[in-house]
Every structure is written in C-alpha cells, then in structure tokens.
Design a protein around this motif. Structure first.
Motif, short mmCIF file in Angstrom:
data_model
loop_
_atom_site.label_atom_id
_atom_site.label_comp_id
_atom_site.label_asym_id
_atom_site.label_seq_id
_atom_site.Cartn_x
_atom_site.Cartn_y
_atom_site.Cartn_z
N ASN B 122 0.80 -1.25 0.00
CA ASN B 122 0.00 0.00 0.00
C ASN B 122 0.82 1.28 0.00
OD1 ASN B 122 -2.62 -1.10 0.00
ND2 ASN B 122 -2.38 -1.60 2.18
N SER B 123 2.10 1.20 -0.26
CA SER B 123 2.90 2.43 -0.27
C SER B 123 2.92 3.03 -1.68
CB SER B 123 4.31 2.16 0.22
OG SER B 123 4.98 1.33 -0.72
N ALA B 124 3.35 4.28 -1.75
CA ALA B 124 3.45 4.95 -3.06
C ALA B 124 4.71 5.79 -3.12
CB ALA B 124 2.22 5.84 -3.28
N LEU B 125 5.38 5.71 -4.25
CA LEU B 125 6.60 6.50 -4.42
C LEU B 125 6.53 7.26 -5.74
CD1 LEU B 125 9.61 7.30 -3.78
CD2 LEU B 125 10.28 5.23 -5.02
N LYS B 126 6.76 8.56 -5.64
CA LYS B 126 6.93 9.36 -6.85
C LYS B 126 8.40 9.79 -6.86
CE LYS B 126 4.89 13.00 -9.52
NZ LYS B 126 3.98 14.10 -9.62
N TYR B 127 9.13 9.28 -7.82
CA TYR B 127 10.59 9.45 -7.80
C TYR B 127 11.02 10.09 -9.12
CZ TYR B 127 15.51 7.89 -7.26
OH TYR B 127 16.88 7.81 -7.14
N GLU B 128 11.59 11.29 -8.99
CA GLU B 128 12.10 11.97 -10.17
C GLU B 128 13.62 11.92 -10.11
OE1 GLU B 128 10.92 16.02 -12.53
OE2 GLU B 128 11.47 16.23 -10.43
N HIS B 129 14.21 11.25 -11.06
CA HIS B 129 15.67 11.03 -11.07
C HIS B 129 16.24 11.89 -12.20
CE1 HIS B 129 19.01 7.73 -10.80
NE2 HIS B 129 19.46 8.94 -10.59
N ILE B 130 16.97 12.93 -11.81
CA ILE B 130 17.45 13.88 -12.82
C ILE B 130 18.97 13.78 -12.94
CG2 ILE B 130 17.62 16.33 -13.43
CD1 ILE B 130 15.04 16.71 -11.73
N GLN B 131 19.44 13.55 -14.14
CA GLN B 131 20.89 13.45 -14.34
C GLN B 131 21.36 14.52 -15.31
OE1 GLN B 131 22.41 9.52 -15.12
NE2 GLN B 131 21.92 8.92 -13.03
N ASP B 154 5.80 5.78 -9.43
CA ASP B 154 5.84 6.70 -10.57
C ASP B 154 7.29 7.17 -10.68
OD1 ASP B 154 5.43 8.55 -12.49
OD2 ASP B 154 3.79 9.60 -11.48
N TYR B 155 8.05 6.55 -11.57
CA TYR B 155 9.49 6.82 -11.65
C TYR B 155 9.82 7.49 -12.98
CZ TYR B 155 14.55 5.88 -12.05
OH TYR B 155 15.90 6.00 -12.22
N SER B 156 10.43 8.68 -12.90
CA SER B 156 10.85 9.38 -14.12
C SER B 156 12.36 9.57 -14.10
CB SER B 156 10.20 10.76 -14.20
OG SER B 156 8.84 10.62 -14.36
N TYR B 157 13.01 9.04 -15.10
CA TYR B 157 14.44 9.26 -15.25
C TYR B 157 14.61 10.30 -16.35
CZ TYR B 157 19.27 8.59 -16.67
OH TYR B 157 20.58 8.81 -16.99
N LYS B 158 15.24 11.45 -16.00
CA LYS B 158 15.38 12.53 -16.99
C LYS B 158 16.85 12.88 -17.15
CE LYS B 158 10.92 14.56 -15.82
NZ LYS B 158 10.20 15.70 -15.26
N ASN B 159 17.29 12.87 -18.38
CA ASN B 159 18.68 13.22 -18.64
C ASN B 159 18.74 14.17 -19.84
OD1 ASN B 159 21.42 13.25 -19.32
ND2 ASN B 159 21.72 11.19 -18.51
N PHE B 160 18.91 15.46 -19.53
CA PHE B 160 18.92 16.46 -20.60
C PHE B 160 20.34 16.85 -21.02
CE2 PHE B 160 14.77 17.17 -18.49
CZ PHE B 160 13.97 16.81 -19.56
N GLN B 161 21.33 16.46 -20.22
CA GLN B 161 22.74 16.69 -20.56
C GLN B 161 23.40 15.32 -20.52
OE1 GLN B 161 24.49 19.80 -20.89
NE2 GLN B 161 22.54 20.87 -20.90
#
Lengths: 249, 320
Positions: B122-131, B154-161
């Motif tokens: 029943n847990s929830a994690l919103k994880y934004e991983h920015i590199q 809800d996991y978002s891996y974002k790599n703009f560089q």
C-alpha cells in the motif's frame, strides 16, 4: 512598406510565379484574389521567407531594405508576418508555450483576447493549453494564427485565407480584430481570400487578381471586382477586368 | 518551515568520494550504505556484497513534503561506485528527487550506481531522477524496483545533458494490484546510450506502463531494449518514441572540421512483449521520426531561430 520586383519561382521546371510586381504602402490594405492553384499561397510564403522556396528569384524590399535573402526569423523581427492558411500541427508543444516564446507583448497583455471580441463571441480559449494545432477545429486554427500575429506586434501582416472555413459571425469577429488591432494602428495588411465577405468589413484600398502565377489585374473598387468575378468567374472575367478595372491602376 | 528546508537541502549529499552530508528528516533514517549493512542484518539480502558507497534510506513515517538526494562529481577522474537502498514502509506516500551530475566540464568522471527500491504494501513513491553530465563522463545506472501488494510507483528518469557513455538498466517487479509508471526521457548529444528496461507483472491485477522519449542529436547512438512481461492476469503497455534531430549549425561545424557533412545519429528501439498468461493484456507502440521541415519553417516564420525552433519541438517531444 513592401515592394516586390519581378518575383519568379520555378519548381520541377514549372514556372509557379512568373515575375510578380507588387507594392503596399504603410497602413494600406490590399487583397489578393485568384482561382485555386494560381500561386497565391506560394507567393506569400516566398515573401515571408519560407526556406522551402529559397530558390525564388527577384527582389523583395521591406521598409526600404532588401530582404530577399534574409531568413524568415529576421523578416519577422523587421515586422513582416504571415498568417498561414493551413498551419501544421506540432505534437507535444503547448500553444501557450509558443506564445510565450514569440511574444513581443508582455505576458500580462497576452490575455488580450479578454478585451476583444474573441471573448465576446464565446470562442473557447482552452486550446491555449493544448498542443499547437493538434485536433484544433478550423475556427481554433484561425484564432491561434491571429493570437500569434498580434503577439508579434507586426508592421505588416499577410493573411492567407484567414476567413476560410469560418461562419459569417466568426468572419465578422476576425475582421473586427484585424481592423481594431492592426489596420487602425496603421499596420499594412495583404489579405488572400476566396470569399468577399471579409473584404466587406476590411474595405481594401486595392484588389489584385492572380492567375497562373501572375498578377493580371489590379482594381481599386473591391465591390466591383467581386461583382465581376461572381458574374464571369476568374478566367472569363480576365478580359472584363483588364478592360474595365485595370483603368484604375 | 522545517519541510521547506528539506526541499532545498538534500537529505543525502555526496561530492566525489568524500564523506556524505546527511540531513535529518523526522520519520526517515538515512545512513551511508556501508553503515546500514553493519547495523541492519536484513539489508544483506538487498546488497549483493558489502557496499563501499551509496545511501540507505528507510522511510518509516509519512513526510509531508518531498526530499532529495544529490550525488556529484567535482574533481577530475573521479570514480564513484554507489550501492543504494531505499525502503518505504507500508501505507506511506513518498516524493523523492534524486540528482546526479558533474559540476564542471571535462572532468572525465565515472559514475556507477546500483539501487534497490522496495515499496511495501500500500505504499506509493513518486521518484524523479534527474541526471546532468558532461561529454567526458561515463555513467552506469542499474536500478531494481520491488513493488509489493497494492503499491504504486511513478518513476521518471530525466537526462537532458547526456554523458559520453550511458548505460541504464531498470527492472521492475510488480506484485498483486501493484502499479508502475516508468518514464525514461533522454536528450542525447554526441552520446553512446544503452537502455535496458524490463517490467515484470508478476501477480494478478498488477499493471504498468513503460514510456521512452529519446532524442538523438549530433552523432548519438541510442539503443533501447524494453520488455513487458506478463506472468499473471495483468495489464501492461510499452510506449517507445525516438526523434532524430539534425541542425544546420552542427552541419556547418562538421563541414569545417571534416570537410564534408556527416549526420549519423542512430536510434534503435526494440520493444518486446512476453505473455505467459492468457488473461493478460499487454500492448506496445514504437516509432522513430525526425523533425518535420514544415513545423520547423512554421516556427521560424514566427520569429524563432532554427535552434530555438528545434529546442521547442524537442522539449515538447520529451514532455509529451
């Protein structure tokens, strides 16, 4: 304001534009009429500098400077803007983001629609948060073009069929915005149209007829030009126009 | 105000291989992984061997705001090797932002991170991983998520560089009624990128979506292999989209350097669906395209330069 000398364009060995001359003065309103595929849209895309037509020959002057080789963005910075007939859909890019990027008007003024007829005519402005032209209705596309144009604070605007696909009430609304926010502020306007309705509101000082890549005739009385076209059609009216109306040139 | 402080000060901050700075958050235990290994015997089943670096975060109570971790490279030729463990106790909701970056250009850093993330019932994690890396860096990231009954990720891996080389492995195991949303967003410039992600729908009524948005610019090479595997009655979807971008400026720079125009970015997408249960519904869509000339010209005729127009389209694509 805008002077065009001997503008030509060839595509696949076919002459699309056959040496066009045109002059529009500051604050002047002119119309460009012509049958389908006569080259009207191509002509105005060349004026606005669409790189797709960079092989065009001839000279274009804007505010006294030659702009024939300038990039489209530089032409916009000088104040020359084109409203597209069929603007492309751009997936992922919110319309409001584009407006923020291009606007020369402070963001607080971006809600200018609230003060205009757009609001009064109850046009749904929710499309501001939608992707550019993605699933926009015909009317929404036209309002989107108009909002972009106004946010650019232009010195001259070319409207490529801004009235097509609109009902009479919306044509009136669009015409009123063009009149109030552009013409009354001495912005020059060239308007391409198939229907005469919008001309009744904008009252152009000159009407140009383009057939097969050439301006064959110019007249000062838009009512008479529309009447002649309605009676004879473009091709058949050519000689009538030349005989009667071109005396006004 | 306490929560406001947490936003700006990372709960765990590590620069190069220095001793990390840890910020206290009520209801959350944060330790260097090697200390957690010694303190809690149960962590041994998650760490493959005794960790040398990395963080252990154990969320035991609800926290009202999000918290963050930050791991940076600041000195030349630094090699980091982190083993991270994040455990979220039952019925808790957590928002986390993880930042990994190099602080300057030409540091030739190596960042390697292995992580396990456990979401209890029943847990929830919103994880934004920015590199954010430099063209001289090499990065490897290997994360495994375990989603217990009815948990939500809800996991978002974002790599703009993007770095010179990037390898990302992601594995998500979902148990009964658990749901996962994995977004991988990468703007690759002159990079060699290898992505492997797998979503395993292990138990009944679990669900998940993998969404990839990959942009390849300036001789980038991207290979992405994504798999959704349904082992039980479940629902899964795979959405992979690539965009190849070329610009005149880069062309002219290359033309000067090499005497000819070369544009060789490659995107390879391999979507894979594996169905082991006849009641499972798994679907996929995949496409690779380029920026339309008409869209670009339209935006330029609104006063944007070619670069501004490309950036607007690319950012829109990555956010879509």
């Amino acid at each position: 304001m805008l002077k065009i000398k001997n503008l030509k364009l060839k595509k696949d060995n076919k002459e699309i534009l056959k040496g066009i001359d045109l002059e529009i003065k500051k604050g002047e309103v002119q119309a460009l009429l012509g049958p389908n595929a006569s080259g009207k849209s191509t002509f105005v895309q060349v004026i606005a500098g669409n790189p797709k037509f960079k092989s065009a020959e001839g000279k274009i002057f804007f505010n006294g400077k030659e702009i024939s080789k300038l990039s489209p963005e530089k032409r916009v910075k000088m104040g020359l803007v084109l409203s597209w007939q069929n603007p492309p859909a751009i997936k992922g890019v919110k319309f409001s983001n584009l407006l923020k990027k291009i606007s020369k008007v402070p963001s607080s003024h971006l809600k200018l629609s609230k003060n205009t007829k757009i609001k009064k005519q109850s046009v749904n402005l929710n499309f501001l948060n939608r992707e550019i032209n993605v699933d926009f209705s015909g009317g929404e596309k036209k309002i989107s073009e108009l909002l972009q144009i106004l946010s650019l604070k232009p010195k001259m605007v070319i409207f490529d069929e801004i009235d097509s696909g609109l009902d009479l009430k919306k044509v009136e609304m669009v015409a009123e915005i063009i009149k109030k926010d552009l013409i009354d502020k001495k912005v020059s306007v060239l308007i391409i149209t198939h229907s005469g309705e919008i001309l009744k509101f904008l009252k152009p000082q000159k009407v140009n007829i383009m057939i097969a890549g050439k301006i064959v005739c110019q007249g000062k009385d838009y009512r008479q030009v529309l009447k002649t076209i309605k009676k004879y059609g473009y091709e058949k009216c050519k000689k009538h126009l030349q005989a009667g109306l071109c005396a006004n040139r | 105000m306490k929560n406001a402080k947490n936003i700006y000060k990372p709960a765990y901050a590590q620069i190069d291989n220095k001793t990390p700075k840890i910020c206290r958050i009520s209801g959350v235990e944060i330790l260097p992984s090697k200390i957690a290994w010694e303190k809690y015997n149960w962590t041994k089943k998650y760490f493959q061997k005794k960790p040398k670096q990395g963080y252990f975060i154990w969320v035991k109570k609800n926290i009202s705001s999000y918290f963050s971790t930050c791991v940076s490279i600041a000195a030349k030729n630094t090699k980091q090797n982190l083993q991270n463990l994040l455990v979220i106790e039952k019925n808790l909701k957590v928002n986390l932002q993880g930042i990994c970056n190099s602080q300057r250009k030409n540091l030739s850093g190596q960042h390697k991170a292995q992580g396990k993330i456990i979401l209890k019932e029943n847990s929830a994690l919103k994880y934004e991983h920015i590199q954010s890396w430099d063209k001289s860096d090499i990065v490897e990231s290997d994360y495994q998520f375990i989603l217990e009954k009815n948990s939500k990720l809800d996991y978002s891996y974002k790599n703009f560089q993007s770095p010179k080389k990037l390898k990302i492995n992601t594995r998500i195991n979902t148990f009964e009624k658990a749901s996962a949303n994995l977004n991988i967003i990468i703007n690759s410039i002159q990079s060699d990128i290898n992505i492997n992600d797998i979503l395993i729908l292990k138990e009944k009524n679990s669900s998940g979506i993998i969404k990839l948005r990959l942009v390849g610019k300036e001789n980038s090479r991207i290979s992405a292999h994504s798999q959704v595997r349904a082992e039980a009655e479940s629902k899964g979807h795979l959405d992979c989209q690539g965009l190849l971008v070329s610009s005149e400026k880069f062309h002219s720079e290359l033309a000067c350097r090499r005497g000819r125009i070369v544009e060789k970015s490659i995107i390879k997408l391999i979507p894979e669906l594996v169905c082991q249960n006849k009641k499972a519904q798994i679907t996929h869509e995949a496409s690779i395209g380029k920026i339309s000339e008409e869209e670009l010209n339209y935006l330029r005729m609104r006063g944007l330069t070619e670069k501004q127009a490309i950036d607007l389209i690319v950012n829109g694509f990555l956010e879509a």
